[in-house]
Design an enzyme around this catalytic site. Structure first.
Site, mmCIF file in Angstrom:
data_model
loop_
_atom_site.group_PDB
_atom_site.id
_atom_site.type_symbol
_atom_site.label_atom_id
_atom_site.label_comp_id
_atom_site.label_asym_id
_atom_site.label_seq_id
_atom_site.Cartn_x
_atom_site.Cartn_y
_atom_site.Cartn_z
ATOM 1 N N ASP A 206 0.840 -1.308 -0.113
ATOM 2 C CA ASP A 206 0.042 0.230 0.067
ATOM 3 C C ASP A 206 1.053 1.274 0.173
ATOM 4 O O ASP A 206 2.221 1.184 -0.156
ATOM 5 C CB ASP A 206 -1.062 -0.118 1.136
ATOM 6 C CG ASP A 206 -2.275 0.833 0.916
ATOM 7 O OD1 ASP A 206 -2.254 2.049 0.749
ATOM 8 O OD2 ASP A 206 -3.273 0.087 1.061
ATOM 9 N N GLY A 232 4.708 1.516 -1.955
ATOM 10 C CA GLY A 232 4.764 2.082 -3.319
ATOM 11 C C GLY A 232 3.449 2.410 -4.056
ATOM 12 O O GLY A 232 2.648 2.665 -3.190
ATOM 13 N N ASP A 233 3.555 2.367 -4.987
ATOM 14 C CA ASP A 233 2.578 2.891 -5.909
ATOM 15 C C ASP A 233 1.959 1.926 -7.166
ATOM 16 O O ASP A 233 2.948 1.561 -8.001
ATOM 17 C CB ASP A 233 3.042 4.347 -6.682
ATOM 18 C CG ASP A 233 2.084 4.888 -7.552
ATOM 19 O OD1 ASP A 233 0.782 4.378 -7.867
ATOM 20 O OD2 ASP A 233 2.135 5.839 -7.965
ATOM 21 N N PHE A 234 0.795 1.358 -6.823
ATOM 22 C CA PHE A 234 0.356 0.509 -7.767
ATOM 23 C C PHE A 234 0.195 0.819 -9.291
ATOM 24 O O PHE A 234 0.002 -0.098 -10.153
ATOM 25 C CB PHE A 234 -0.684 -0.415 -7.426
ATOM 26 C CG PHE A 234 -1.820 0.355 -6.931
ATOM 27 C CD1 PHE A 234 -2.521 1.456 -7.648
ATOM 28 C CD2 PHE A 234 -2.895 0.035 -5.893
ATOM 29 C CE1 PHE A 234 -3.630 2.308 -7.206
ATOM 30 C CE2 PHE A 234 -3.699 0.688 -5.321
ATOM 31 C CZ PHE A 234 -4.191 1.811 -6.162
ATOM 32 N N HIS A 252 -12.598 -0.002 -8.024
ATOM 33 C CA HIS A 252 -13.908 0.923 -7.882
ATOM 34 C C HIS A 252 -13.367 2.408 -7.600
ATOM 35 O O HIS A 252 -14.260 3.414 -7.623
ATOM 36 C CB HIS A 252 -14.850 0.368 -7.039
ATOM 37 C CG HIS A 252 -14.703 0.581 -5.625
ATOM 38 N ND1 HIS A 252 -15.701 0.589 -4.714
ATOM 39 C CD2 HIS A 252 -13.631 0.868 -4.708
ATOM 40 C CE1 HIS A 252 -15.167 0.914 -3.681
ATOM 41 N NE2 HIS A 252 -14.110 0.958 -3.635
#
Ligand SMILES: C[S@@+](CC[C@H](N)C(=O)[O-])C[C@H]1O[C@@H](n2cnc3c(N)ncnc32)[C@H](O)[C@@H]1O
Length: 355
Positions: A206, A232-234, A252
């Site tokens: 996350d 991190g950054d997905f 969503h």
């Protein structure tokens, strides 16, 4: 027809509509009751309104009317002596109840609910009501406010117990060795999975500011030996090496283009034979049943948070199309009792190679 709505007078559309409109007052009364701690107090035994007001430092006549008003909605029940007790429905507002609605009540009663006053702006401009009301994007707002973030993750965590209780009747997680929960929040879902899959390991992935919440939860349930956190950054990269990747209530929050980017990032880290599990409500525009209503409310919620070009709920066909665009094939879809769908998918090339 919901049991909340006037029974036996469903044909009285004028009355039904008024009940829906005054629902805002019921929602706020529930939030205030939760904030004051009324449900937790009544969990220790029935009390008169005066005794409740005294214990909570509140106004007796106002509390009497709060208790009476919410008793009409099955939250409290009065005995012949005029003392109020908690019903099973009201007990879900206790702070520590399994699947507690308490943190959701706080979000609805405070900042998040207050932003819904700006829904008209969203309708006129497509812009998020949230940003309009609070001059910040939703995840940035949470990053800047540790207390609201904590309540948000408590609310998400409670939803795992409330909405996914029958997930494991449908999906055997014991076959997985390494589970990666993408946007896993405070790790509640992964911890429940690792309690079932007793030899598996897991990673909660996350944003950096969420790590402390996940570390605390993992330590709380004694899983530090099998569960770790990664940040991190997905949109950039997610951890490699999992045989199960989970996206629970992630897609969503994002537009179709962003959702496909997230799916592709997952695809890039998934090895041979690894699976993807998506957990989301499914929109069904032709139904007024409870699951369709839950999805519809969640869709309006996403509209308020992310605007018309951002996150939204989707139909099963729309998820299928996103998965296909990102190089996955849907392998299975099941509906849970809450109406949340569990969609299993695999990288398309792997499936082609295997068949
Ligand atoms: C709606 S919550 C879902 C949490 C959890 N999966 C669940 O089902 O309860 C969305 C999660 O996505 C995380 N998130 C948002 N943007 C992210 C990003 N760019 N990279 C990684 N995680 C992100 C948030 O911090 C939050 O925990």
């Amino acid at each position: 027809m919901s049991e909340f709505l006037l029974e036996g007078v469903a044909e009285k559309h004028e009355l039904h509509m008024r009940e829906l409109l005054y629902g805002q007052l019921i929602s706020r009364s529930l939030a205030v009751a939760a904030e004051l701690g009324v449900p937790d107090l009544l969990a220790t035994g029935a009390r008169s309104p005066t005794a409740v007001a005294e214990a909570l430092g509140a106004h007796p006549e106002s509390i009497r009317r709060l208790l009476t008003g919410l008793a009409a909605y099955g939250v409290f029940v009065a005995d012949e002596a005029g003392r109020f007790a908690l019903t099973p429905r009201g007990a879900t507002l206790r702070a520590q109840a399994p699947g507690t609605a308490h943190p959701t009540a706080l979000l609805v009663g405070r900042e998040v609910g207050a932003t819904w006053a700006e829904l008209g702006t969203t309708m006129r401009t497509g812009k998020p009501a949230f940003d309009q009301a609070l001059s910040s994007e939703f995840f940035k707002f949470l990053a800047d406010r540790p207390q609201t973030r904590e309540v948000f993750h408590q609310s998400q965590s409670a939803a795992v117990a409330a909405e996914l209780s029958d997930l494991f009747d449908q999906i055997d997680v014991r076959r997985y060795r390494q589970v990666v929960d993408i946007g896993g929040g405070d790790g509640s879902l992964l911890c429940v999975i690792l309690e079932k899959a007793t030899t598996a390991k897991g990673v909660v992935f996350d944003l950096p500011e969420v790590r402390e919440h996940a570390d605390a939860r993992i330590a709380d349930v004694g899983l530090t030996d099998r569960c770790s956190t990664a940040v991190g950054d997905f949109f950039e990269a997610v951890p490699r090496g999992g045989d199960l990747y989970i996206l629970s209530r992630i897609l969503h929050d994002w537009s179709d283009e962003d959702a496909v980017r997230i799916l592709r990032t997952c695809h890039a880290s998934m090895g041979a034979g690894s699976s993807l599990l998506i957990l989301e409500y499914l929109l069904d525009e032709r139904s007024t049943g409870a699951p369709a209503r839950a999805a519809a409310v969640m869709d309006l919620y996403m509209l308020s948070l992310f605007g018309a070009t951002g996150g939204h709920e989707r139909t099963a066909a729309e998820f299928g199309s996103l998965l296909e665009r990102a190089g996955f094939v849907t392998t299975r879809q099941v509906s849970l009792r809450s109406g949340v769908a569990a969609i299993e998918a695999a990288p398309a090339a792997e499936r082609v190679a295997a068949t």
